[in-house]
Design a protein around this motif. Structure first.
Motif, mmCIF file in Angstrom:
data_model
loop_
_atom_site.group_PDB
_atom_site.id
_atom_site.type_symbol
_atom_site.label_atom_id
_atom_site.label_comp_id
_atom_site.label_asym_id
_atom_site.label_seq_id
_atom_site.Cartn_x
_atom_site.Cartn_y
_atom_site.Cartn_z
ATOM 1 N N ILE A 155 0.851 -1.190 0.000
ATOM 2 C CA ILE A 155 0.000 0.000 0.000
ATOM 3 C C ILE A 155 0.885 1.237 0.000
ATOM 4 C CG2 ILE A 155 -1.739 1.272 1.315
ATOM 5 C CD1 ILE A 155 -2.547 -1.588 2.394
ATOM 6 N N ALA A 213 -7.621 -3.581 -0.117
ATOM 7 C CA ALA A 213 -6.774 -4.703 -0.565
ATOM 8 C C ALA A 213 -7.118 -5.992 0.183
ATOM 9 C CB ALA A 213 -5.302 -4.357 -0.357
ATOM 10 N N ILE A 226 2.729 -1.186 4.391
ATOM 11 C CA ILE A 226 2.539 0.254 4.135
ATOM 12 C C ILE A 226 3.911 0.869 3.936
ATOM 13 C CG2 ILE A 226 1.791 2.461 5.098
ATOM 14 C CD1 ILE A 226 -0.310 0.984 6.691
ATOM 15 N N TYR A 284 0.162 -7.462 4.654
ATOM 16 C CA TYR A 284 -0.031 -6.082 4.224
ATOM 17 C C TYR A 284 1.214 -5.274 4.565
ATOM 18 C CZ TYR A 284 -4.979 -7.343 3.891
ATOM 19 O OH TYR A 284 -6.171 -7.944 3.560
ATOM 20 N N GLY A 342 -6.214 1.922 1.558
ATOM 21 C CA GLY A 342 -5.493 0.756 1.063
ATOM 22 C C GLY A 342 -5.746 -0.479 1.902
ATOM 23 N N TRP A 350 -0.856 -1.525 -4.492
ATOM 24 C CA TRP A 350 -2.013 -0.645 -4.360
ATOM 25 C C TRP A 350 -1.510 0.781 -4.160
ATOM 26 C CZ3 TRP A 350 -7.144 -1.213 -5.137
ATOM 27 C CH2 TRP A 350 -7.626 -2.513 -5.275
#
Length: 307
Positions: free
Chosen positions: A7, A85, A92, A90, A81, A39
């Motif tokens: 993200i 997603a 960031i 995940y 995000g 993303w």
């Protein structure tokens, strides 16, 4: 292959979009069993950031974007995000390459060893203006002293998280978001990896000293009621001091008389008490303002297009 949602909130990062994409792909070449799912969140950019993402999308079906209707800020970008997603892990990270993609293999390795969230923390601020560094360090010391939610000094938003952690973060759907505090508040088994500061590759940061100062004030208000406690004590102390001052003035007038009719003393007291009242009202106003914005239930962001 397990999918890792990368993200990337982006505001006027047209030059950095392909660079962060390539750097992440290079990092994943050293990660077995995982593939990146990009993303990009276009946060109201006025340059060709969206076009740069769309160009990548024509050659890689794992590139996606959320195009905001206007700039809602990085916090809204991260929330968008994470909530959109779907992946096994995940990540960031900033688009400016100040979050080194080369750390991703070690971060994911720590996730596999049992950690639920692995973040990055800068151990120095080389290349950053000294005034910004000074106030940043003071902010971490202050908020860790007055808040029950501890924030690791130098911690970045750059981190790898499991779906369980992301679900907990999304449950905190407040409009005024301070993600560094939220990451600490949700808990979970967390580890921070140290790294030396990296300067941005292209463009200029949209974070001015003023915006960072406002962001730090928001963080203190969101995760501490210490300012309210402070003005309460200040009000009590000022009341006691005013009482002593009043007794002193009465005794002095009884013994020595008061040729000036007492107006200098009264004016001083009025100004002192009035200043404290304005300070208290200002602090209360900040908290009430946050409540006012929350009860409106406005969306955290509005997307023009998700693709």
């Amino acid at each position: 292959m397990k999918q890792v949602a990368i993200i990337i909130p982006s505001h006027n990062e047209a030059e950095n979009v392909p660079l962060i994409y390539q750097a992440v792909q290079t990092a994943f070449a050293d990660i077995d069993g995982y593939a990146p799912l990009f993303w990009y969140i276009n946060d109201g950019s006025t340059d060709t950031t969206l076009s740069a993402v769309q160009t990548l999308q024509t050659t890689d079906p794992d590139v996606h974007y959320i195009d905001f209707s206007r700039s809602f800020g990085k916090e809204a970008g991260m929330y968008a995000g994470l909530s959109t997603a779907k992946a096994d892990l995940y990540v960031i990270m900033d688009a400016d390459l100040q979050d080194p993609p080369s750390m991703l293999p070690e971060m994911i390795q720590n996730i596999e060893s049992g950690y639920e969230m692995v973040g990055a923390a800068r151990v120095d601020r080389t290349g950053e203006p000294w005034l910004r560094s000074f106030f940043s360090n003071m902010f971490y010391k202050l908020i860790n002293r007055i808040s029950q939610t501890q924030i690791v000094p130098g911690a970045r938003d750059f981190r790898v998280m499991t779906p369980k952690v992301v679900a907990a973060i999304l449950d905190m759907s407040e409009r005024n978001r301070f993600s560094k505090g939220i990451f600490g508040w949700v808990g979970f088994k967390t580890k921070y990896l140290p790294y030396a500061n990296v300067e941005r590759q292209h463009g200029e940061t949209s974070w001015s000293f003023t915006s960072l100062f406002r962001y730090s004030i928001d963080g203190i208000i969101d995760f501490s009621d210490a300012p309210l406690t402070f003005v309460s004590w200040l009000g009590g102390i000022s009341a006691v001091l005013s009482l002593f001052a009043l007794i002193f003035i009465i005794i002095r007038a009884a013994i020595f008389g008061d040729p000036t009719a007492g107006w200098p003393s009264m004016v001083s007291i009025f100004l002192f008490i009035g200043g404290l009242q304005l300070l208290a009202i200002g602090v209360l106003g900040r908290y009430i303002g946050r409540i006012y914005l929350e009860v409106k239930h406005r969306p955290i962001y509005i997307a023009r297009e998700i693709k």
